[in-house]
Design a protein around this motif. Structure first.
Motif, PDB file in Angstrom:
ATOM      1  N   ASN A  47      50.645  18.459  37.905  1.00 53.95           N
ATOM      2  CA  ASN A  47      51.997  17.989  37.618  1.00 53.95           C
ATOM      3  C   ASN A  47      52.885  19.219  37.464  1.00 53.95           C
ATOM      4  O   ASN A  47      52.811  19.940  36.469  1.00 53.95           O
ATOM      5  N   THR A  48      53.722  19.477  38.453  1.00 49.56           N
ATOM      6  CA  THR A  48      54.599  20.648  38.416  1.00 49.56           C
ATOM      7  C   THR A  48      56.024  20.279  38.009  1.00 49.56           C
ATOM      8  O   THR A  48      56.928  21.123  38.077  1.00 49.56           O
ATOM      9  N   GLY A  49      56.229  19.028  37.605  1.00 47.00           N
ATOM     10  CA  GLY A  49      57.543  18.602  37.154  1.00 47.00           C
ATOM     11  C   GLY A  49      57.659  18.651  35.645  1.00 47.00           C
ATOM     12  O   GLY A  49      56.814  19.231  34.951  1.00 47.00           O
ATOM     13  N   ASP A  50      58.717  18.016  35.114  1.00 42.82           N
ATOM     14  CA  ASP A  50      58.917  18.008  33.668  1.00 42.82           C
ATOM     15  C   ASP A  50      58.935  16.596  33.097  1.00 42.82           C
ATOM     16  O   ASP A  50      59.485  16.355  32.032  1.00 42.82           O
ATOM     17  N   ALA A  51      58.300  15.660  33.821  1.00 40.00           N
ATOM     18  CA  ALA A  51      58.115  14.300  33.313  1.00 40.00           C
ATOM     19  C   ALA A  51      56.639  13.947  33.444  1.00 40.00           C
ATOM     20  O   ALA A  51      55.982  14.325  34.418  1.00 40.00           O
ATOM     21  N   THR A  52      56.094  13.243  32.468  1.00 35.94           N
ATOM     22  CA  THR A  52      54.687  12.844  32.523  1.00 35.94           C
ATOM     23  C   THR A  52      54.459  11.875  33.677  1.00 35.94           C
ATOM     24  O   THR A  52      55.207  10.907  33.846  1.00 35.94           O
ATOM     25  N   LEU A  53      53.421  12.151  34.468  1.00 36.76           N
ATOM     26  CA  LEU A  53      53.045  11.254  35.559  1.00 36.76           C
ATOM     27  C   LEU A  53      52.054  10.240  35.002  1.00 36.76           C
ATOM     28  O   LEU A  53      50.957  10.602  34.562  1.00 36.76           O
ATOM     29  N   SER A  54      52.427   8.979  34.998  1.00 36.57           N
ATOM     30  CA  SER A  54      51.549   7.955  34.440  1.00 36.57           C
ATOM     31  C   SER A  54      50.295   7.786  35.283  1.00 36.57           C
ATOM     32  O   SER A  54      49.219   7.492  34.774  1.00 36.57           O
ATOM     33  N   THR A  55      50.407   7.980  36.582  1.00 37.29           N
ATOM     34  CA  THR A  55      49.256   7.939  37.479  1.00 37.29           C
ATOM     35  C   THR A  55      49.600   8.696  38.746  1.00 37.29           C
ATOM     36  O   THR A  55      50.773   8.806  39.115  1.00 37.29           O
ATOM     37  N   THR A  56      48.561   9.247  39.371  1.00 38.13           N
ATOM     38  CA  THR A  56      48.752   9.930  40.648  1.00 38.13           C
ATOM     39  C   THR A  56      47.714   9.391  41.620  1.00 38.13           C
ATOM     40  O   THR A  56      46.511   9.528  41.390  1.00 38.13           O
ATOM     41  N   ALA A  57      48.168   8.753  42.674  1.00 38.21           N
ATOM     42  CA  ALA A  57      47.278   8.141  43.657  1.00 38.21           C
ATOM     43  C   ALA A  57      47.032   9.110  44.804  1.00 38.21           C
ATOM     44  O   ALA A  57      47.964   9.723  45.332  1.00 38.21           O
ATOM     45  N   ILE A  58      45.756   9.257  45.188  1.00 42.48           N
ATOM     46  CA  ILE A  58      45.371  10.105  46.309  1.00 42.48           C
ATOM     47  C   ILE A  58      44.946   9.191  47.454  1.00 42.48           C
ATOM     48  O   ILE A  58      44.056   8.353  47.287  1.00 42.48           O
ATOM     49  N   VAL A  59      45.567   9.363  48.601  1.00 40.09           N
ATOM     50  CA  VAL A  59      45.277   8.508  49.758  1.00 40.09           C
ATOM     51  C   VAL A  59      44.990   9.395  50.968  1.00 40.09           C
ATOM     52  O   VAL A  59      45.805  10.257  51.314  1.00 40.09           O
ATOM     53  N   PRO A  60      43.824   9.214  51.621  1.00 42.98           N
ATOM     54  CA  PRO A  60      43.507   9.998  52.812  1.00 42.98           C
ATOM     55  C   PRO A  60      43.983   9.298  54.083  1.00 42.98           C
ATOM     56  O   PRO A  60      43.990   8.065  54.167  1.00 42.98           O
ATOM     57  N   THR A  61      44.375  10.074  55.054  1.00 47.08           N
ATOM     58  CA  THR A  61      44.719   9.534  56.368  1.00 47.08           C
ATOM     59  C   THR A  61      44.201  10.483  57.437  1.00 47.08           C
ATOM     60  O   THR A  61      44.050  11.689  57.200  1.00 47.08           O
ATOM     61  N   LEU A  62      43.921   9.930  58.595  1.00 47.93           N
ATOM     62  CA  LEU A  62      43.549  10.743  59.748  1.00 47.93           C
ATOM     63  C   LEU A  62      44.842  11.165  60.423  1.00 47.93           C
ATOM     64  O   LEU A  62      45.450  10.404  61.176  1.00 47.93           O
ATOM     65  N   ALA A  63      45.287  12.396  60.133  1.00 47.99           N
ATOM     66  CA  ALA A  63      46.576  12.862  60.634  1.00 47.99           C
ATOM     67  C   ALA A  63      46.552  13.071  62.136  1.00 47.99           C
ATOM     68  O   ALA A  63      47.537  12.802  62.829  1.00 47.99           O
ATOM     69  N   SER A  64      45.431  13.555  62.650  1.00 45.59           N
ATOM     70  CA  SER A  64      45.275  13.751  64.089  1.00 45.59           C
ATOM     71  C   SER A  64      43.796  13.927  64.380  1.00 45.59           C
ATOM     72  O   SER A  64      42.975  14.063  63.472  1.00 45.59           O
ATOM     73  N   GLY A  65      43.438  13.938  65.652  1.00 45.64           N
ATOM     74  CA  GLY A  65      42.040  14.034  66.028  1.00 45.64           C
ATOM     75  C   GLY A  65      41.452  12.663  66.275  1.00 45.64           C
ATOM     76  O   GLY A  65      42.176  11.679  66.467  1.00 45.64           O
ATOM     77  N   THR A  66      40.119  12.585  66.246  1.00 49.06           N
ATOM     78  CA  THR A  66      39.450  11.331  66.583  1.00 49.06           C
ATOM     79  C   THR A  66      38.709  10.751  65.391  1.00 49.06           C
ATOM     80  O   THR A  66      38.200  11.482  64.534  1.00 49.06           O
ATOM     81  N   ALA A  67      38.654   9.430  65.375  1.00 49.64           N
ATOM     82  CA  ALA A  67      37.903   8.753  64.324  1.00 49.64           C
ATOM     83  C   ALA A  67      36.415   9.058  64.444  1.00 49.64           C
ATOM     84  O   ALA A  67      35.691   9.090  63.447  1.00 49.64           O
ATOM     85  N   THR A  68      35.943   9.308  65.666  1.00 47.49           N
ATOM     86  CA  THR A  68      34.528   9.641  65.860  1.00 47.49           C
ATOM     87  C   THR A  68      34.180  10.935  65.157  1.00 47.49           C
ATOM     88  O   THR A  68      33.156  11.044  64.474  1.00 47.49           O
ATOM     89  N   ALA A  69      35.042  11.943  65.316  1.00 48.75           N
ATOM     90  CA  ALA A  69      34.793  13.222  64.648  1.00 48.75           C
ATOM     91  C   ALA A  69      34.880  13.062  63.136  1.00 48.75           C
ATOM     92  O   ALA A  69      34.047  13.589  62.389  1.00 48.75           O
ATOM     93  N   ALA A  70      35.884  12.318  62.658  1.00 46.76           N
ATOM     94  CA  ALA A  70      36.021  12.116  61.212  1.00 46.76           C
ATOM     95  C   ALA A  70      34.822  11.367  60.657  1.00 46.76           C
ATOM     96  O   ALA A  70      34.341  11.659  59.554  1.00 46.76           O
TER      97      ALA A  70
END
Length: 449
Positions: free
Chosen positions: A85-108
Motif C-alpha cells: 500500500n503506497t497510498g495514504d488510505a487503508t486498503l480494505s482488500t487487495t484483489a490479485i487477478v492473473p491474465t494471459l497478456a500475450s502468448g499461447t494458452a498451451t505454453a501457459a
C-alpha cells in the motif's frame, strides 16, 4: 388639543432580510455542538463515515522474476511477490487477478504453479522452502487471491513457485493485476508481468525395449525377482526406466537396465513391463511383458507377513509373553513387529520350522498342551505364544497347496493352523483343526522390509 397620529411606513424587503439574518446568527451562536461543512469531494467509508483527503495507491512487484527461459521439463523457479500500500488510505482488500497478456494458452498451461503465504519476509521464498500449506495448480486459479487489510505503507509477501511440467515450446506473458480497494468506487490498480518461455521442445519419445530385447528375469528367490532389458534409444537420451508389476508402477531404475523387485509373495507369478523416459519427460511405449515365479521355499533371512486367504487379515500376537493369544487382526493394527514373522529351520530332519516374531522375541507359535487331557492332539486346541523349547508342538511344516498359497501344519498333531468357523472378524484367536483345504487354513506369506 388633538394629537395627530401618522401611519407607519411599509416594511421593505431589505429590512426583513436584515432581521432574519440577526435572528439566525443569534440562534447559531447560542446552540452547542459543531457543524461540519459538507464537502462535495468527500468519500464514503464503511459505517457512514467520510474522508475528504486521501490518495489510494498500490504496487505489486517480484512476479516478473519468475519469467525467463525454461529449457527442460522440471525447471523450477521460486520468487517472492510483494503487494504494498503506497497510498495514504487503508486498503480494505487487495484483489490479485492473473491474465494471459500475450502468448499461447498451451505454453501457459505447461507450467505448474504453487503459492503460499503471506510470509513474514521475502527471504522465506527459497528453492528449498517447504510450506506447511499451499495452493497448487495452474496460473489462472493459483494466482487469483486476495490480500487482507493493508495500512498505508504496509506490505504483504507471498511466495510463488513455477515449474515447467510439460515438454513444449512457446511463450506466455502472464500479468498480475492488483486492485486495492478503500471503498466502493474508490480504488487503485497496479500490474506486474512475467514473461515465460518454454523451450523443452523435445517431443520425440524414446523407443521402447522391444523384441528381441524383451525384458528377462534373473536371480529369482522366494521373495525377489531380478529383471534386465536392453537399453532403449532416443534422439537426445534416455534418463530413466519405469518398471510395472502386474500393470502397476513399482519402481524406477534411474537409467540402469536392471532392477530387482523385492518383498514378494512366496510361490507367486508376476508379470512385468518396462518403459523408458527421456529428459524432456517423453515416455516410450511399454515393452513386451515377461513373467517370473518366485520360489516356493522360505528364505530364513527374510521376515514375512502371514495373511489368511479367507479373511485377508494378518496373523498377530497379542504380546511377547508366554500364553499370549495368536489372533487375526487388520494388517498394521497391532504394530509391525507383532505381525511380522521369522521362520527358522528346526534342524530336526522333518522339514519343519519354528515361527517367531522378527524382533528377536523367543515367543513362538505353540499348540497349547494344557488345554485338555489330549495334550495338543484335538481339534479346536488353541494356538498361543510360548517360549521356544524345540518340542514338536512348536514345530510347523509350511506346505504349498496352490500357487502362492500355503497351509501351516503342526508336527505334533498333523493338524492345520485354522481360523475357527472361517471367521472374517478381527480379534479371532487361532486354533488347530483337521486339515480340510478350506480358506480358513490357507495363508499367503509375503516378505516385508
Amino acid at each position: 388639543m388633538t394629537t395627530k397620529r401618522h401611519a407607519s411606513p411599509g416594511r421593505t424587503a431589505a429590512w426583513w432580510t436584515a432581521i432574519i439574518g440577526v435572528v439566525l446568527v443569534s440562534v447559531l451562536a447560542s446552540t452547542s455542538g459543531t457543524y461540519a461543512l459538507w464537502n462535495s469531494t468527500a468519500k464514503p467509508l464503511a459505517g457512514g463515515a467520510t474522508i475528504t483527503t486521501a490518495t489510494p495507491a498500490v504496487t505489486i512487484t517480484g512476479f516478473n522474476s519468475a519469467g525467463g527461459t525454461y529449457s527442460t521439463v522440471g525447471t523450477v523457479k521460486t520468487v517472492p511477490v510483494t503487494v504494498k500500500n503506497t497510498g495514504d488510505a487503508t486498503l480494505s482488500t487487495t484483489a490479485i487477478v492473473p491474465t494471459l497478456a500475450s502468448g499461447t494458452a498451451t505454453a501457459a498451461g505447461a507450467f505448474d504453479v504453487v503459492r503460499w503465504g503471506p510470509v513474514s519476509a521475502t527471504t522465506e521464498c527459497t528453492a528449498s522452502a517447504q510450506p506447511a500449506s499451499y495452493t497448487n495448480g495452474n496460473y489462472a486459479t493459483v494466482l487469483k487471491f486476495s490480500v487482507a487489510s493493508l495500512a498505508p505503507g504496509a506490505s504483504a509477501f507471498y511466495c510463488v513457485r513455477t515449474k515447467l511440467t510439460t515438454a513444449t515450446s512457446g511463450s506466455a506473458n502472464i500479468r498480475l493485476t492488483a486492485t486495492g480497494t478503500v471503498s466502493t468506487n474508490w480504488k487503485a490498480t497496479a500490474t506486474n508481468t512475467a514473461a515465460f518461455v518454454a523451450q523443452a521442445g523435445d517431443t520425440t519419445a524414446p523407443a521402447a525395449p522391444y523384441e528381441p530385447w524383451t525384458p528377462w528375469t534373473t536371480n529369482i528367490t522366494g521373495t525377489t525377482i531380478g529383471l534386465g532389458w536392453s537399453a532403449a534409444t532416443d534422439n537426445v537420451g534416455v534418463t530413466d526406466y519405469e518398471i510395472y508389476r502386474n500393470g502397476a508402477l513399482v519402481g524406477t531404475s534411474g537409467g540402469a537396465t536392471t532392477y530387482t523387485d523385492r518383498y514378494l509373495r512366496l510361490g507367486t507369478t508376476y508379470t512385468y513391463t518396462v518403459r523408458a523416459r527421456d529428459a524432456a519427460g517423453n515416455f516410450s511405449a511399454m515393452s513386451p511383458s515377461v513373467s517370473g515365479t518366485t520360489a516356493s521355499w522360505l528364505d530364513m533371512n527374510e521376515s514375512y507377513r502371514i495373511n489368511n486367504i479367507g479373511s485377508g487379515l494378518c496373523i498377530s500376537i497379542d504380546a511377547f509373553t508366554n500364553g499370549s493369544a495368536i489372533r487375526q487382526q487388520p494388517c498394521g493394527a497391532n504394530g509391525v513387529d507383532k505381525q511380522t514373522w521369522k521362520f527358522a529351520d528346526t534342524n530336526t530332519g522333518n522339514n519343519s520350522y519354528s515361527i517367531m516374531p522378527r524382533n528377536g522375541s523367543p515367543i513362538g507359535l505353540d499348540v497349547n498342551l494344557d488345554w485338555n487331557a489330549a495334550r495338543g492332539m484335538d481339534d479346536w486346541n488353541p494356538v498361543i505364544g510360548w517360549s521356544y523349547g524345540a518340542s514338536t508342538n512348536q514345530q510347523w511344516k509350511v506346505e504349498q497347496t496352490t500357487q502362492g498359497v500355503y497351509r501351516i501344519v503342526s508336527v505334533l498333531s498333523g493338524k492345520c493352523l485354522d481360523v475357527p468357523n472361517a471367521s472374517a472378524d478381527a480379534n479371532v484367536a487361532l486354533i488347530q483343526y483337521t486339515c480340510n483345504g478350506t480358506n480358513a487354513q490357507n495363508f499367503t506369506l509375503t516378505a516385508v522390509p
